[in-house]
Design an enzyme around this catalytic site. Sequence first.
Site, PDB file in Angstrom:
ATOM      1  N   HIS A 188      37.882  56.487  58.257  1.00  0.00           N
ATOM      2  CA  HIS A 188      36.711  56.910  57.493  1.00  0.00           C
ATOM      3  C   HIS A 188      36.089  58.189  58.035  1.00  0.00           C
ATOM      4  O   HIS A 188      35.400  58.902  57.316  1.00  0.00           O
ATOM      5  CB  HIS A 188      35.739  55.746  57.310  1.00  0.00           C
ATOM      6  N   ARG A 293      32.699  54.473  46.252  1.00  0.00           N
ATOM      7  CA  ARG A 293      32.779  53.442  47.305  1.00  0.00           C
ATOM      8  C   ARG A 293      31.383  52.853  47.506  1.00  0.00           C
ATOM      9  O   ARG A 293      30.619  53.324  48.346  1.00  0.00           O
ATOM     10  CB  ARG A 293      33.259  54.063  48.616  1.00  0.00           C
ATOM     11  N   GLU A 419      46.294  47.814  46.469  1.00  0.00           N
ATOM     12  CA  GLU A 419      46.230  48.185  47.887  1.00  0.00           C
ATOM     13  C   GLU A 419      47.132  47.304  48.735  1.00  0.00           C
ATOM     14  O   GLU A 419      47.233  47.494  49.939  1.00  0.00           O
ATOM     15  CB  GLU A 419      44.794  48.038  48.404  1.00  0.00           C
ATOM     16  N   ASP A 443      45.094  51.915  52.125  1.00  0.00           N
ATOM     17  CA  ASP A 443      45.406  50.528  52.477  1.00  0.00           C
ATOM     18  C   ASP A 443      46.834  50.157  52.087  1.00  0.00           C
ATOM     19  O   ASP A 443      47.485  49.383  52.792  1.00  0.00           O
ATOM     20  CB  ASP A 443      44.397  49.571  51.828  1.00  0.00           C
ATOM     21  N   CYS A 490      43.532  56.780  44.176  1.00  0.00           N
ATOM     22  CA  CYS A 490      42.248  57.203  44.742  1.00  0.00           C
ATOM     23  C   CYS A 490      42.265  57.207  46.268  1.00  0.00           C
ATOM     24  O   CYS A 490      41.227  57.388  46.889  1.00  0.00           O
ATOM     25  CB  CYS A 490      41.103  56.344  44.213  1.00  0.00           C
TER      26      CYS A 490
HETATM   27  C1  PEP Z   1      42.365  53.092  49.889  1.00  0.00           C
HETATM   28  O1  PEP Z   1      42.553  52.092  50.588  1.00  0.00           O
HETATM   29  O2  PEP Z   1      43.237  53.954  49.664  1.00  0.00           O
HETATM   30  C2  PEP Z   1      41.043  53.329  49.288  1.00  0.00           C
HETATM   31  C3  PEP Z   1      40.861  54.283  48.407  1.00  0.00           C
HETATM   32  O3  PEP Z   1      40.006  52.553  49.734  1.00  0.00           O
HETATM   33  P1  PEP Z   1      39.283  52.759  51.161  1.00  0.00           P
HETATM   34  O4  PEP Z   1      39.831  54.001  51.789  1.00  0.00           O
HETATM   35  O5  PEP Z   1      37.831  52.838  50.898  1.00  0.00           O
HETATM   36  O6  PEP Z   1      39.690  51.503  51.868  1.00  0.00           O
HETATM   37 MG    MG Z   2      41.085  50.509  50.559  1.00  0.00          MG
END
Ligand code: PEP
Ligand code: MG
Length: 565
Positions: A188, A293, A419, A443, A490
Site C-alpha cells: 500500500h 477503496r 482476486e 491479490d 484494477c
Molecule cells: C488488488 O488486490 O489488486 C486490488 C485492487 O485490491 P487491493 O490492492 O486494495 O487489495
Molecule cells: Mg485486493
Amino acid sequence: MTQRLVLHGIGVAAGTASGPAAVVAPAVGVDESEPACTDVEADGQRVREVLADVAASLRERAGHANSETSKAVLEATAALATDRGLVKGVDKELKKGSGVTRAIHDAVETYAAKLRKVGGYMAERVTDLYDIRDRATARLRGVAEPGIPDLPEPAVIVAHDLAPAETATLDPAMVRGIVTEAGGATSHTAILAAQLGIPAAVQVKGVTEALAGAARVEIAIDGGVGEVIVAPSATDVAELTERSRRRAVALAGSSGEGATRDGHRVKLLANIGTTDDAAAAAAQDLEGSGLFRTEFLFLERESAPSVEEQTDTYTAVLRSFGTRRVVVRTLDAGADKPLSFADLGPEENPALGRRGLRLSQAREELLDAQLAALAAAGAAVPDAELWVMAPMVSTVEETTWFAAKARAHGLPKVGIMVETPAAAIRAKQLLSLVDFASIGTNDLSQYTMAADRMQGELAHLLTPWQPAVLSMIRATCQGGAATGKPVGVCGEAGGDPLMALVLVGLGVTSLSMAPGKVSAVRAALRLHDLDTCRQMANYAVDAPTAADARAAVLNIADPVLRDLL
Ligand code: PEP
Ligand code: MG
C-alpha cells in the site's frame, strides 16, 4: 565525496527526478553504555521534557498533514507521548536504577503489553507507542529522529521502507521522488506513492548503505524503469532530463477516451481512496473510477461510520465524477488493511483468513449499512453511473449472497472482484450471477504464486508477468466472453503501459489505475491495434518465464513505447 553508483530496483511510479537525498533515519534503540540512574528526579524531568518535545513536533507535523486521516493519526500519537501512565511507568523504571533510554524502552514495553491485553483499537496503538519510544530515544541519544525529516528544500526521500501512514503525510510539492530499499511493488505504500504522482522505486538494494554517513548527496531516480543513481554526473542528469523530454513527446496528444489504434474502446479509470482523491481524479482527463477503496476512509476509525456519514461521503464522490462511472468496492477489511471496528481477533494467517467479503459475512450489519448508504447516494445523484463490487470472492455461494444483498438494496450494477485463483478459474459460473468482474491483480498474484504481497523479497514471484498469473487473467476473460459480461482490471498491473496492452489482448474491457498513470497507458494503447495486443497476450501467456513474457511483448511493441515506461 560519495562515489557515483547506479542501482536498480522496481519502478512503481513513472517519472524522473533528481535532488538532495533526505534519508529517513532508522531507530537507534537502547544506549547500552549509558550510566545507571542515580537521580530519579533529574532524569525523570529530562525524559518528560523529551516526551513533550516529541509531542510538540508531532503536533506541528499534524498542522501541515495533507489529509484529515494523517492529521488525526499524528495528533493521536502526540497525545499518547505525554500520557500520564507512560510517564509514571518511566519513573518506576528509573527508580529501579535503569538509565534513561532503558527506562523508556521498558516502560513502553509494559504499557504495550497492557494495550495488547485490552485488544481492538487499543492494541493497534502499540505501533504509535513504539514510534514515540524511538523518537524519544533518538533525542536522548542526540541523533536524528527516525522517520521522515523536515525538508527545508524539495528532496528525494530515501528509506529502508516507509509505512503507508508515513507515505500518506508526504507533501508532493516537497518530495521529488521516493526510493526504498525494501517494500513490495503492490504494497500500500507503493500504491499511495503512485496515487500522489511522485516518481518512486522500491527494492533498490544498497541505497541506504551508499548514503550512510554522507552529508548532502544528490540522487537521481527514474521511477519508470526503477533506476537510481547516487551522486549522478552532469551527464546522468542530462540523460534523465532527455528521458523526461522523450516521455513528454510520447505523451503529447494523449487525451480523450481510451482506445487501441484501430478504435477498440478500453475505458481508462482511476483508483481512489478518499473524497479528496475523487475530486483530484475527476479533474483529470479520465473516464471515471474503476476502484474506490472504501476501507481507506476508515483506517483510523474506532467505531463503524454511520449510514448518514457514509451516504454523505459516497454522494460527494459520485458528484465529483458527474455522469462518469464509479465502481465502489465494499469494505475490504482485514490482512494488510485492518479496521479496528471490524476486527475479528488475531489470526495465524490474516491474508488467508476472514478478510474482505468473508469479514462482511461475519459482520453483516457493516455491509448492510454500507449498501444502504450507497443506495442512498445513488438516489441523491440520479445521473451517476454507480457500480458496486465485493472484494475477495471465491465461490458461487459468496457471489449469490452478495448479489442478492446488493440488489435487495436496489443497486443497479453488481459485480465481484477476481482476486483468488478459485474465482479466476470459475469466472464463467460466478459471472453468470452478476453484472461484471474486476480483476485485482495485486491479490491475484499473491494468491496464485503463494507469495505475500507485503514481502518485497518475493517481488520476482509477485509480478503480473508471471505466466501463471496471466493464465488466471485469461481464464477470467474467457468467463467474461462466455457470459457477455465486462471484465476490468484494477490492480497495479493496469497502470503499466506494456502490461496494459497484454491485458487488452487477453480481453480486459477497462483498466483502472493511479490517476497519474492514465495518460501513459492511453498513449500506449493508441500506438497498437487490437490484433497486436492479442498477439502480445499469446506470446506472454505461452512464455516460459516472467522475464521472457515481458521481453517477447516489448520486442513487438512500437519503439516509442519504451519512452512511456
Ligand atoms: C488488488 O488486490 O489488486 C486490488 C485492487 O485490491 P487491493 O490492492 O486494495 O487489495
Ligand atoms: Mg485486493
